[in-house]
Scaffold this motif. Structure first.
Motif, mmCIF file in Angstrom:
data_model
loop_
_atom_site.group_PDB
_atom_site.id
_atom_site.type_symbol
_atom_site.label_atom_id
_atom_site.label_comp_id
_atom_site.label_asym_id
_atom_site.label_seq_id
_atom_site.Cartn_x
_atom_site.Cartn_y
_atom_site.Cartn_z
ATOM 1 N N VAL A 90 6.828 16.573 -13.590
ATOM 2 C CA VAL A 90 5.435 16.438 -13.987
ATOM 3 C C VAL A 90 4.811 15.275 -13.233
ATOM 4 C CG1 VAL A 90 3.839 16.045 -15.890
ATOM 5 C CG2 VAL A 90 5.930 17.367 -16.264
ATOM 6 N N VAL A 91 3.827 15.577 -12.392
ATOM 7 C CA VAL A 91 3.214 14.523 -11.578
ATOM 8 C C VAL A 91 1.828 14.144 -12.067
ATOM 9 C CG1 VAL A 91 4.553 15.078 -9.544
ATOM 10 C CG2 VAL A 91 2.399 16.260 -9.928
ATOM 11 N N GLU A 92 1.238 14.967 -12.945
ATOM 12 C CA GLU A 92 -0.056 14.583 -13.503
ATOM 13 C C GLU A 92 -0.285 15.301 -14.829
ATOM 14 O OE1 GLU A 92 -3.014 15.670 -10.649
ATOM 15 O OE2 GLU A 92 -3.136 17.745 -11.336
ATOM 16 N N ARG A 93 -1.009 14.641 -15.697
ATOM 17 C CA ARG A 93 -1.376 15.191 -16.993
ATOM 18 C C ARG A 93 -2.876 14.981 -17.181
ATOM 19 N NH1 ARG A 93 3.772 13.061 -17.713
ATOM 20 N NH2 ARG A 93 5.205 14.295 -19.010
ATOM 21 N N ARG B 40 5.492 19.158 -9.582
ATOM 22 C CA ARG B 40 5.941 19.031 -8.212
ATOM 23 C C ARG B 40 6.820 20.225 -7.866
ATOM 24 N NH1 ARG B 40 8.342 14.165 -8.364
ATOM 25 N NH2 ARG B 40 6.500 13.094 -7.624
ATOM 26 N N GLY B 41 6.795 20.632 -6.617
ATOM 27 C CA GLY B 41 7.624 21.759 -6.191
ATOM 28 C C GLY B 41 7.999 21.639 -4.729
ATOM 29 N N SER B 42 8.296 22.774 -4.108
ATOM 30 C CA SER B 42 8.760 22.773 -2.721
ATOM 31 C C SER B 42 7.628 22.878 -1.704
ATOM 32 C CB SER B 42 9.733 23.944 -2.503
ATOM 33 O OG SER B 42 9.104 25.167 -2.838
ATOM 34 N N CYS B 43 6.383 23.008 -2.193
ATOM 35 C CA CYS B 43 5.256 23.117 -1.265
ATOM 36 C C CYS B 43 4.898 21.751 -0.693
ATOM 37 C CB CYS B 43 4.048 23.727 -1.976
ATOM 38 S SG CYS B 43 3.287 22.647 -3.214
ATOM 39 N N ALA B 44 3.998 21.751 0.265
ATOM 40 C CA ALA B 44 3.615 20.499 0.925
ATOM 41 C C ALA B 44 2.639 19.671 0.099
ATOM 42 C CB ALA B 44 3.005 20.815 2.291
ATOM 43 N N GLU B 45 1.991 20.307 -0.886
ATOM 44 C CA GLU B 45 1.001 19.611 -1.703
ATOM 45 C C GLU B 45 1.681 18.780 -2.789
ATOM 46 O OE1 GLU B 45 -2.203 19.696 -1.044
ATOM 47 O OE2 GLU B 45 -1.832 21.038 0.656
ATOM 48 N N PRO B 46 0.984 17.749 -3.295
ATOM 49 C CA PRO B 46 1.558 16.933 -4.379
ATOM 50 C C PRO B 46 1.834 17.759 -5.640
ATOM 51 C CG PRO B 46 -0.297 15.816 -3.358
ATOM 52 C CD PRO B 46 -0.291 17.203 -2.807
ATOM 53 N N VAL B 47 0.966 18.752 -5.901
ATOM 54 C CA VAL B 47 1.139 19.626 -7.060
ATOM 55 C C VAL B 47 1.299 21.055 -6.569
ATOM 56 C CG1 VAL B 47 0.111 20.489 -9.183
ATOM 57 C CG2 VAL B 47 -0.240 18.104 -8.528
ATOM 58 N N CYS B 48 2.373 21.704 -7.022
ATOM 59 C CA CYS B 48 2.646 23.075 -6.566
ATOM 60 C C CYS B 48 2.434 24.116 -7.660
ATOM 61 C CB CYS B 48 4.085 23.176 -6.061
ATOM 62 S SG CYS B 48 4.404 22.152 -4.616
ATOM 63 N N ALA B 49 2.456 23.689 -8.909
ATOM 64 C CA ALA B 49 2.291 24.628 -10.023
ATOM 65 C C ALA B 49 1.702 23.886 -11.208
ATOM 66 C CB ALA B 49 3.624 25.267 -10.389
ATOM 67 N N TRP B 50 1.243 24.661 -12.183
ATOM 68 C CA TRP B 50 0.581 24.063 -13.337
ATOM 69 C C TRP B 50 1.047 24.727 -14.626
ATOM 70 C CZ3 TRP B 50 -1.536 25.366 -8.759
ATOM 71 C CH2 TRP B 50 -2.133 24.354 -8.011
ATOM 72 N N GLN B 51 1.020 23.962 -15.696
ATOM 73 C CA GLN B 51 1.233 24.466 -17.052
ATOM 74 C C GLN B 51 0.016 24.072 -17.875
ATOM 75 O OE1 GLN B 51 4.871 22.231 -17.733
ATOM 76 N NE2 GLN B 51 6.070 24.117 -17.763
ATOM 77 N N ALA B 52 -0.379 24.913 -18.804
ATOM 78 C CA ALA B 52 -1.587 24.602 -19.573
ATOM 79 C C ALA B 52 -1.543 25.222 -20.964
ATOM 80 C CB ALA B 52 -2.828 25.092 -18.821
ATOM 81 N N ILE B 53 -2.223 24.548 -21.887
ATOM 82 C CA ILE B 53 -2.448 25.050 -23.241
ATOM 83 C C ILE B 53 -3.873 24.683 -23.634
ATOM 84 C CG2 ILE B 53 -0.059 25.001 -24.075
ATOM 85 C CD1 ILE B 53 -0.612 22.238 -25.241
ATOM 86 N N TYR B 54 -4.449 25.434 -24.564
ATOM 87 C CA TYR B 54 -5.738 25.021 -25.104
ATOM 88 C C TYR B 54 -5.847 25.438 -26.564
ATOM 89 C CZ TYR B 54 -7.824 29.764 -24.228
ATOM 90 O OH TYR B 54 -8.128 31.102 -24.216
#
Length: 370
Positions: free
Chosen positions: A250-253, A274-288
């Motif tokens: 988890v790199v950001e909340r 974080r993941g294997s892509c070149a970007e700082p964030v590669c995937a997201w999780q969310a709830i509302y």
């Protein structure tokens, strides 16, 4: 709403008060009645504290307003009246089941219900689930919170959590007890609740994935030892997985709050991974969660080629938004009737650690449910 009592109130003194239940003149009186029924283990008197479904229906059907928004919202409630059955023990047996479970858990935890003092209580506005849109016009005051009691025999303090406290027509109803833990503060309660959830998850893991005990079937002691070892290992693995998730994944909340159509309150929590892509964030999780709901809803998150985020609530609706400079803007669309809501949310800059822990727990528990 936060209420602190200036003196301790002995619950047993209620034995000499009037025996009228259901309608209470204040939330303080209702809190005392709730504790009285717990002390007496009187589920019949407890059930009488809740509003009757037919009375709620009458209120909903008799509501009138010249305001267009209020009229639209009450029409939504009238088209879904059965949703209010959840507040009547005659229709919702879980209310009494929870009452009995909390009573037994208190006894098992060493709480002497008949020898307790009400120390204080803290109530806050409760969230309204989507299926109850319009209910706020019928029941303007909806509270939930924490009731702290002191055991006279042991001097230990316990926290009883409660929800579905309803105030309308200058009287108060309800008060569904949910849990009880030994705790002197809300922070302590939340910490112990998180630990309790972790233990239950470890037990479930041990049950679902037992060790291979072939050759020891006839040895009950060996079976018990194997189960205990598995449970301990599951708890350790769970700790390690949490550390890994927090430290390396988890790199950001981000917590966003705002409204749909400038009317329906919404809270959206997004974690970047974080993941294997070149970007700082590669995937997201969310709830509302909507309006005054107690429950968060899991969302599937994708990102379109043009950079927009697409949050999908399975079988319910989809939200396509742009997230920029702390703002979430776009539209939410219902799968059922294609109703659209304008989304306007803003990032909350200061979020307490306790809140983030609660949100992370919701996300992780939803992943476990899958």
């Amino acid at each position: 709403m936060k209420q602190w009592l200036h003196s301790l109130i002995v619950i047993t003194a209620l034995l000499y008060s009037d025996g009228t239940f259901a309608q209470q003149k204040s939330e303080e009186a209702l809190v005392n009645k709730i504790l009285f029924t717990l002390a007496r283990q009187d589920d019949s008197a407890y059930a009488a504290l809740f509003p009757k479904y037919e009375d709620l229906v009458k209120l909903a059907n008799s509501y009138t307003s010249n305001d267009v928004i209020s009229t639209n919202r009450i029409h939504q409630l009238r088209s879904n009246l059965h949703a209010m059955q959840q507040f009547d023990p005659a229709f919702n047996p879980d209310i009494i089941a929870d009452f009995k479970a909390v009573n037994k858990k208190g006894i098992d935890s060493g709480l002497h219900w008949r020898d307790m003092l009400l120390a204080r209580y803290e109530l806050e506005k409760a969230y309204l689930p989507k299926e109850l849109i319009g209910f706020e016009r019928v029941v303007p005051y909806r509270l939930r919170g924490y009731i702290f009691v002191q055991d006279l025999l042991t001097r230990r303090t316990y926290c009883v959590t409660v929800k579905d406290i309803h105030g309308f027509n200058n009287v108060w109803y309800g008060g569904r007890v949910v849990n009880v833990l030994e705790a002197e503060t809300i922070d302590e309660y939340q910490q112990k609740l998180a630990a309790e959830i972790k233990v239950e998850r470890a037990k479930l893991t041990a049950m679902l994935y037992p060790d291979d005990t072939a050759g020891a079937a006839s040895d009950s002691a060996a079976l018990l030892a194997a189960a205990a070892a598995k449970q301990k290992k599951a708890a350790v693995d769970d700790d390690e997985e949490e550390k890994k998730l927090v430290v390396t994944e988890v790199v950001e909340r981000k917590l966003y709050t705002g409204k749909f159509d400038n009317e329906l309150k919404v809270e959206l929590y997004v974690r970047g991974l974080r993941g294997s892509c070149a970007e700082p964030v590669c995937a997201w999780q969310a709830i509302y969660r909507f309006q005054d709901s107690d429950e968060y809803i899991k969302l599937d998150v994708t990102r379109s080629p043009d950079g927009k985020f697409i949050f999908t609530e399975e079988d319910i609706g989809v939200m396509e938004v742009a997230i920029k400079a702390g703002k979430v803007t776009g539209e939410w669309t219902s799968f059922k009737d294609k109703t659209e809501y304008i989304v306007d949310l803003t990032e909350k800059q200061e979020v307490k650690g306790r809140k983030l822990l609660e949100l992370d727990t919701w996300i992780e528990s939803s992943d476990t449910d899958d």
